[in-house]
Write a protein that holds these residues in place. Structure first.
Motif, PDB file in Angstrom:
ATOM      1  N   ALA A  39     -30.889  95.827 -36.000  1.00 33.36           N
ATOM      2  CA  ALA A  39     -30.501  96.108 -34.558  1.00 33.36           C
ATOM      3  C   ALA A  39     -31.291  95.202 -33.792  1.00 33.36           C
ATOM      4  CB  ALA A  39     -30.626  97.543 -34.328  1.00 33.36           C
ATOM      5  N   PHE A  40     -32.592  95.313 -34.354  1.00 33.56           N
ATOM      6  CA  PHE A  40     -33.870  94.263 -33.657  1.00 33.56           C
ATOM      7  C   PHE A  40     -33.764  92.883 -33.656  1.00 33.56           C
ATOM      8  CE2 PHE A  40     -38.022  92.592 -32.772  1.00 33.56           C
ATOM      9  CZ  PHE A  40     -38.368  93.302 -31.626  1.00 33.56           C
ATOM     10  N   LEU A  41     -33.496  92.434 -34.949  1.00 35.68           N
ATOM     11  CA  LEU A  41     -33.325  90.865 -35.227  1.00 35.68           C
ATOM     12  C   LEU A  41     -31.825  90.300 -34.964  1.00 35.68           C
ATOM     13  CD1 LEU A  41     -35.583  91.148 -38.389  1.00 35.68           C
ATOM     14  CD2 LEU A  41     -36.186  90.290 -36.046  1.00 35.68           C
ATOM     15  N   GLY A  42     -30.805  91.099 -35.321  1.00 33.36           N
ATOM     16  CA  GLY A  42     -29.435  90.655 -35.192  1.00 33.36           C
ATOM     17  C   GLY A  42     -29.183  90.642 -36.680  1.00 33.36           C
ATOM     18  N   LEU A  91     -34.754 104.041 -33.668  1.00 32.95           N
ATOM     19  CA  LEU A  91     -33.527 103.548 -32.711  1.00 32.95           C
ATOM     20  C   LEU A  91     -34.311 102.546 -31.805  1.00 32.95           C
ATOM     21  CD1 LEU A  91     -30.868 104.587 -32.271  1.00 32.95           C
ATOM     22  CD2 LEU A  91     -31.436 106.156 -30.630  1.00 32.95           C
ATOM     23  N   VAL A  92     -33.483 101.157 -31.915  1.00 32.73           N
ATOM     24  CA  VAL A  92     -33.748 100.155 -31.213  1.00 32.73           C
ATOM     25  C   VAL A  92     -33.165 100.362 -29.777  1.00 32.73           C
ATOM     26  CG1 VAL A  92     -33.722  97.632 -30.968  1.00 32.73           C
ATOM     27  CG2 VAL A  92     -33.729  98.658 -33.187  1.00 32.73           C
ATOM     28  N   ARG A  93     -33.991  99.990 -28.787  1.00 34.01           N
ATOM     29  CA  ARG A  93     -33.672 100.204 -27.427  1.00 34.01           C
ATOM     30  C   ARG A  93     -32.671  99.410 -26.904  1.00 34.01           C
ATOM     31  NH1 ARG A  93     -36.050 104.016 -24.163  1.00 34.01           N
ATOM     32  NH2 ARG A  93     -37.840 104.358 -25.475  1.00 34.01           N
ATOM     33  N   ASN A  94     -32.899  97.967 -26.995  1.00 33.37           N
ATOM     34  CA  ASN A  94     -31.915  96.964 -26.795  1.00 33.37           C
ATOM     35  C   ASN A  94     -31.234  96.134 -27.958  1.00 33.37           C
ATOM     36  OD1 ASN A  94     -31.710  97.143 -23.915  1.00 33.37           O
ATOM     37  ND2 ASN A  94     -33.984  96.581 -23.909  1.00 33.37           N
ATOM     38  N   PRO A  95     -30.532  96.918 -28.856  1.00 35.12           N
ATOM     39  CA  PRO A  95     -30.055  96.256 -30.093  1.00 35.12           C
ATOM     40  C   PRO A  95     -29.476  94.819 -29.802  1.00 35.12           C
ATOM     41  CG  PRO A  95     -28.380  98.263 -29.448  1.00 35.12           C
ATOM     42  CD  PRO A  95     -29.663  98.082 -28.317  1.00 35.12           C
ATOM     43  N   VAL A  96     -29.393  94.058 -30.674  1.00 34.58           N
ATOM     44  CA  VAL A  96     -28.606  92.698 -30.386  1.00 34.58           C
ATOM     45  C   VAL A  96     -27.214  93.167 -30.731  1.00 34.58           C
ATOM     46  CG1 VAL A  96     -28.081  90.309 -31.855  1.00 34.58           C
ATOM     47  CG2 VAL A  96     -30.504  91.482 -31.462  1.00 34.58           C
ATOM     48  N   SER A  97     -27.004  93.924 -31.478  1.00 39.95           N
ATOM     49  CA  SER A  97     -25.356  94.580 -31.729  1.00 39.95           C
ATOM     50  C   SER A  97     -25.488  95.669 -32.405  1.00 39.95           C
ATOM     51  CB  SER A  97     -24.477  93.574 -32.122  1.00 39.95           C
ATOM     52  OG  SER A  97     -24.891  93.192 -33.477  1.00 39.95           O
ATOM     53  N   THR A  98     -24.421  96.547 -32.286  1.00 37.40           N
ATOM     54  CA  THR A  98     -24.655  97.809 -32.863  1.00 37.40           C
ATOM     55  C   THR A  98     -23.400  97.755 -34.232  1.00 37.40           C
ATOM     56  OG1 THR A  98     -23.012  99.057 -31.924  1.00 37.40           O
ATOM     57  CG2 THR A  98     -25.391  99.175 -31.122  1.00 37.40           C
ATOM     58  N   VAL A  99     -22.530  96.802 -33.918  1.00 39.27           N
ATOM     59  CA  VAL A  99     -21.418  96.933 -34.970  1.00 39.27           C
ATOM     60  C   VAL A  99     -22.047  96.615 -36.395  1.00 39.27           C
ATOM     61  CG1 VAL A  99     -20.780  94.410 -34.657  1.00 39.27           C
ATOM     62  CG2 VAL A  99     -18.910  96.155 -35.682  1.00 39.27           C
ATOM     63  N   GLY A 100     -21.678  97.527 -37.417  1.00 42.43           N
ATOM     64  CA  GLY A 100     -21.992  97.173 -38.692  1.00 42.43           C
ATOM     65  C   GLY A 100     -23.493  97.971 -39.161  1.00 42.43           C
ATOM     66  N   LEU A 101     -24.119  98.528 -38.067  1.00 41.53           N
ATOM     67  CA  LEU A 101     -25.333  99.255 -38.486  1.00 41.53           C
ATOM     68  C   LEU A 101     -25.048 100.552 -39.212  1.00 41.53           C
ATOM     69  CD1 LEU A 101     -27.152  99.265 -34.981  1.00 41.53           C
ATOM     70  CD2 LEU A 101     -27.834  97.981 -37.050  1.00 41.53           C
ATOM     71  N   GLY A 102     -23.829 101.099 -39.150  1.00 39.71           N
ATOM     72  CA  GLY A 102     -23.394 102.038 -40.062  1.00 39.71           C
ATOM     73  C   GLY A 102     -23.298 101.651 -41.655  1.00 39.71           C
ATOM     74  N   ASP A 103     -22.539 100.522 -41.758  1.00 37.19           N
ATOM     75  CA  ASP A 103     -22.571  99.869 -42.895  1.00 37.19           C
ATOM     76  C   ASP A 103     -23.757  99.441 -43.505  1.00 37.19           C
ATOM     77  OD1 ASP A 103     -19.853  99.863 -42.211  1.00 37.19           O
ATOM     78  OD2 ASP A 103     -19.686  97.747 -41.901  1.00 37.19           O
ATOM     79  N   THR A 104     -24.861  99.241 -42.816  1.00 41.22           N
ATOM     80  CA  THR A 104     -26.075  98.890 -43.142  1.00 41.22           C
ATOM     81  C   THR A 104     -26.979  99.955 -43.689  1.00 41.22           C
ATOM     82  OG1 THR A 104     -26.122  96.857 -41.495  1.00 41.22           O
ATOM     83  CG2 THR A 104     -28.465  97.821 -42.452  1.00 41.22           C
TER      84      THR A 104
END
Ligand code: ADP
Ligand code: F6P
Ligand code: MG
Length: 459
Positions: free
Chosen positions: A378-381, A429-442
């Protein structure tokens, strides 16, 4: 966390079946207001009440999107019309493209974490798709040549004529405010809305007949498998096949993978709008696998078709931990899973039966791997190398953490839980995530891989 990285270097994982391109838009207030202006608040409200389960025309999309923004829940809705598909391209400018699908997301993650071997399969592999996989020696696509199984880099295995599937991802952020008629809506949680392309070409979720006989051999090469993509099935196909046909094939695949070596299999669940199809996937697939992962919207969807509609509505509406624990107990038992993992915005949960070889402390550690990887991404993308994981360790557990633990202890005290091991951890929880899609898969990949490595240590 860091202790697992060494184990990972010795592990192999097989992944099938879904990979696609995610075309991502960061939704802002302007986008939403202009959609509402274009389609009219009253029309949208009416369509929300009708609750379309497919996108046949743009208004279906707008209605489901606004509904998702209101609840802040992660949702995915199938896109079935070519015309609507074109409309998306003319209406939105995509901020960026990245590899998507459970197979795409997890393959790149595990390869970059230096897993020994990641074998990623999908029935289609076009050039653009192959180029999105990381180009590393440990990420391979299985092909059959001269009657032999050969593992090749995706760049050496793609088929020029294979179509490439593009899903549209709308990333939304908590706090976004807009007006729908006289109603003011504020998005309660951040997340993503997926317009999942479901053209027939992409809906044949299967292992090619050439590769199928080699599944036992593939099973022997790895420590575990993560299967996903069943959400792409259709009820009927133009050649007379149907979902039952593909599900029978899918069951064969699972048995073949376990034939020579009793590997553990995880299924990463995803949203299935069609209730009949959802039920079919659950009843056919879950009883054959060891582990299942899902988000809070998905556990609610599943409970709803298993007949627990009230509990399902409660999970969807109130987000209470005691309801999630109760729902998880029901799923674990009715489908006789070895382990179930649920990820939500504020916490992650594991539930197993009491005879699971891992202790609750070990299960907790495994969940921590999941959330740490998600926070780093989330932080790095992207997680590009094992060291990137350290970034995740520096993201604090979310501010609701103490509250989450308290509610969980209360829930346990009220419920019969002696026959289970249940653990819950707050998310980083990252406050300003680069994106959230795929975080669940991760999360699920990290949790399952560390679960496997902990089991291995016990052997
Ligand atoms: N900003 C964030 N930082 C860290 N983790 C997040 C963040 N936002 C979401 N997550 C995690 O990612 C999960 C999303 O899972 P899911 O809905 O399955 O997404 P996807 O299917 O797109 O992978 C959430 O449940 C939460 O645990
Ligand atoms: O259901 P589909 O079309 O296979 O797509 C899965 C979607 O889920 C994700 O894998 C995230 O979980 C996205 O990257 C992708 O768009
Ligand atoms: Mg998911």
């Amino acid at each position: 966390m860091m202790e697992f990285l060494k184990d990972f270097q010795k592990m192999g994982i097989y992944l099938a079946y879904n990979v696609n391109v995610d075309a991502i838009v960061y939704l802002n207030e302007k986008h939403i207001e202009s959609l509402i202006k274009e389609f009219g608040a009253e029309n949208i409200k009416k369509r929300i009440d009708e609750y379309p389960r497919e996108i046949n025309e743009p208004l279906d999309f707008v209605a489901r999107l606004i509904h998702a923004l209101k609840t802040g829940k992660p949702q995915a809705v199938p896109l079935v019309s070519y015309e609507a598909d074109k409309w998306f391209n003319s209406r939105f400018k995509y901020d960026f493209e990245r590899i998507g699908g459970q197979v795409g997301v997890i393959a790149n993650l595990l390869a970059n974490l230096d897993f020994n071997k990641v074998i990623a399969y999908s029935p289609l592999l076009g050039r653009k798709q192959a180029e999105m996989f990381v180009n590393r020696d440990n990420l391979l696509y299985p092909v059959v040549e001269n009657g032999k199984l050969v593992l090749k880099k995706p760049l050496e295995a793609y088929r020029e004529d294979d179509p490439v599937k593009i899903n549209r991802i709308f990333e939304f952020r908590a706090g976004t405010k807009f007006k729908l008629g006289d109603e003011t809506i504020e998005v309660p949680y951040s997340g993503r809305f997926i317009v999942a392309c479901r053209f027939e070409d992409f809906a044949r979720i299967e292992t090619s007949p050439e590769l199928k006989p080699y599944l036992p051999e593939i099973g022997e090469m790895v420590d575990g498998a993560i299967l996903s993509g069943y959400q792409g099935l259709r009820r009927y196909y133009s050649d007379g096949k149907d979902a039952n046909y593909y599900l029978r094939k899918a069951k064969e695949d699972i048995k073949l993978l376990k034939k020579k070596k009793d590997i553990k299999i995880h299924v990463e669940f995803a949203s299935i709008q069609d209730r009949e199809l959802r039920k079919k996937v659950i009843y056919n697939i879950f009883p054959l696998v060891d582990s299942v992962g899902m988000d809070e919207a998905e556990i609610a969807h599943i409970l709803s078709v298993l007949g627990y509609r009230e509990l399902s509505d409660r999970i969807f509406t109130y987000n209470r931990i005691e309801d999630a624990v109760l729902g998880a107990k029901i799923l674990l038992d009715e489908l006789n899973l070895e382990i179930l993992q649920v990820h939500t915005i504020y916490y992650l949960m594991y539930i197993t039966h009491n005879d699971n070889p891992l202790t609750e402390e070990e299960l907790t550690k495994s969940l921590e791997v999941g959330t740490t990887l998600a926070a780093a991404r989330a932080f790095l993308g992207d997680i590009k190398r094992p060291e990137d994981v350290k970034v995740g360790l520096n993201i604090p557990f979310n501010e609701k953490g103490e509250y989450v633990k308290l509610r969980f202890e209360e829930a346990k005290a009220k419920m019969r839980t002696r026959e289970y091991k249940i653990v819950i951890i707050p998310t980083r929880l990252v406050r300003n995530p680069v994106s959230t899609v795929g975080l669940g898969d991760t999360i699920s990949a990290g949790a399952f891989a560390s679960y496997l490595s902990l089991l291995k240590r016990k052997e």
